[in-house]
Enzyme design. Structure first.
Site, PDB file in Angstrom:
ATOM      1  N   LEU A  53       0.812  -1.212   0.000  1.00 14.22           N
ATOM      2  CA  LEU A  53       0.000   0.000   0.000  1.00 14.22           C
ATOM      3  C   LEU A  53       0.850   1.268   0.000  1.00 14.22           C
ATOM      4  CD1 LEU A  53      -2.736  -1.100   2.560  1.00 14.22           C
ATOM      5  CD2 LEU A  53      -2.676  -1.434   0.085  1.00 14.22           C
ATOM      6  N   HIS A  54       0.346   2.287  -0.686  1.00 15.31           N
ATOM      7  CA  HIS A  54       1.025   3.577  -0.788  1.00 15.31           C
ATOM      8  C   HIS A  54      -0.007   4.696  -0.692  1.00 15.31           C
ATOM      9  CE1 HIS A  54      -0.480   3.576  -4.904  1.00 15.31           C
ATOM     10  NE2 HIS A  54       0.160   2.439  -5.139  1.00 15.31           N
ATOM     11  N   GLY A  93      -1.565   6.382  -2.811  1.00 11.75           N
ATOM     12  CA  GLY A  93      -2.729   6.241  -3.672  1.00 11.75           C
ATOM     13  C   GLY A  93      -3.823   5.423  -3.013  1.00 11.75           C
ATOM     14  N   HIS A  94      -3.444   4.329  -2.366  1.00 15.34           N
ATOM     15  CA  HIS A  94      -4.416   3.523  -1.634  1.00 15.34           C
ATOM     16  C   HIS A  94      -4.992   4.308  -0.449  1.00 15.34           C
ATOM     17  CE1 HIS A  94      -1.751   0.333  -3.439  1.00 15.34           C
ATOM     18  NE2 HIS A  94      -2.931  -0.086  -3.839  1.00 15.34           N
ATOM     19  N   GLN A 135      -8.998  -0.236 -16.615  1.00 15.86           N
ATOM     20  CA  GLN A 135      -9.602  -1.135 -15.636  1.00 15.86           C
ATOM     21  C   GLN A 135     -10.869  -0.525 -15.051  1.00 15.86           C
ATOM     22  OE1 GLN A 135      -7.264  -3.278 -12.399  1.00 15.86           O
ATOM     23  NE2 GLN A 135      -8.150  -1.621 -11.198  1.00 15.86           N
TER      24      GLN A 135
END
Length: 278
Positions: free
Chosen positions: A29-30, A32-33, A149
């Site tokens: 996780l980063h 953005g998450h 996506q």
């Protein structure tokens, strides 16, 4: 924080909850998450984050093997964000060994990233919709960095009449513009410095599209050549309709420029959306 490992435990835990928000991830996780989770927490306190490295969406066993696995760090981060439910299934618990279920995707799934990663989006959709069926969320959050996506998931939810609101969240970027991605950790020091060139070319393409000084094909070819000359291997740089992901018609004003290219051993994707003013 409840860390759940099996389908039965998940169903039992969630069965009395209402207004559930879902954030699917593959871990590592980063920021953005974190942005996805923060936006979800604005909607409801009942948040489910999944962590599952989906083997069905990898075209290379080596790529799957090398994908960063940081579960302990991820769980610590999620606990700090006050996420109440985390679903961490094993492959055995989530995958159908017979693979009898097939999801038929729109034809655009075979273009852009789908052209270079055959079956990738089928693998994504299979697991995402398995998770939708298990969690029964009211709302689900996805990053716009994975624009194709997101487009396909929205299309399938609409076609299959799933009562789920799909929310796309703007790409979170590093200080130099590089889109946050788990794959960034695999870049060498030199390639990390070069990585923002992808976004730079997308922005250069945008300026040319707005100015209308060249054909779309010429704009794409010029930027592909520029990246290849800088040591990249370009899959595509493509100017598309943001509404359909098809080639824009002559009066199209909602545009997305998408790119995928490999730097060293690391494949990066990015995109920018914009509106052409009349």
């Amino acid at each position: 924080m409840h860390v759940i490992h099996t389908q039965n435990e998940l169903i039992k835990t969630l069965k009395t909850l209402t207004h559930i928000a879902f954030v699917p991830t593959m871990g590592n996780l980063h920021e953005g998450h974190v942005k996805l989770i923060e936006e979800a927490l604005k909607k409801t306190k009942h948040i489910v984050v999944s962590i599952f490295i989906n083997p069905l969406q990898f075209n290379s066993k080596e790529d799957f093997k090398n994908y960063p696995r940081t579960l302990e760090k991820d769980l610590s981060m999620l606990k700090g964000l006050n996420v109440p439910y985390v679903f961490v299934p094993s492959e055995e618990n989530i995958l159908d060994r017979l693979e009898t279920t097939k999801i038929h995707l729109p034809h655009i799934a075979n273009d852009l990233c789908g052209k270079f990663r055959p079956g990738h989006f089928n693998g994504v959709a299979t697991i995402v919709f398995k998770l939708f069926n298990l969690i029964q969320p009211d709302i689900a959050f996805f990053g716009k960095k994975d624009f194709q996506q997101l487009f396909l998931i929205k299309a399938l939810v609409k076609e299959l009449n799933y009562p789920i609101e799909i929310v796309g969240i703007d790409t979170v970027r590093d200080h130099d513009g590089l889109a946050k991605s788990s794959r960034n950790n695999l870049l060498s020091e030199d390639n990390r410095k070069k990585a923002p060139q992808l976004l730079q070319q997308l922005n250069a393409m945008k300026e040319k599209v707005v100015q209308k000084t060249s054909s779309l094909e010429e704009i794409e070819a010029q930027s592909v050549s520029a990246l290849n000359t800088s040591g990249w291997t370009v899959d595509y740089l493509s100017i598309r309709s943001a509404q359909s992901l098809e080639n824009p018609v002559h009066d199209e004003n909602q545009i997305v420029i998408l790119g995928a290219a490999t730097l060293g051993p690391v494949r990066l994707i990015d995109n920018i959306e914009f509106c052409i003013q009349d």
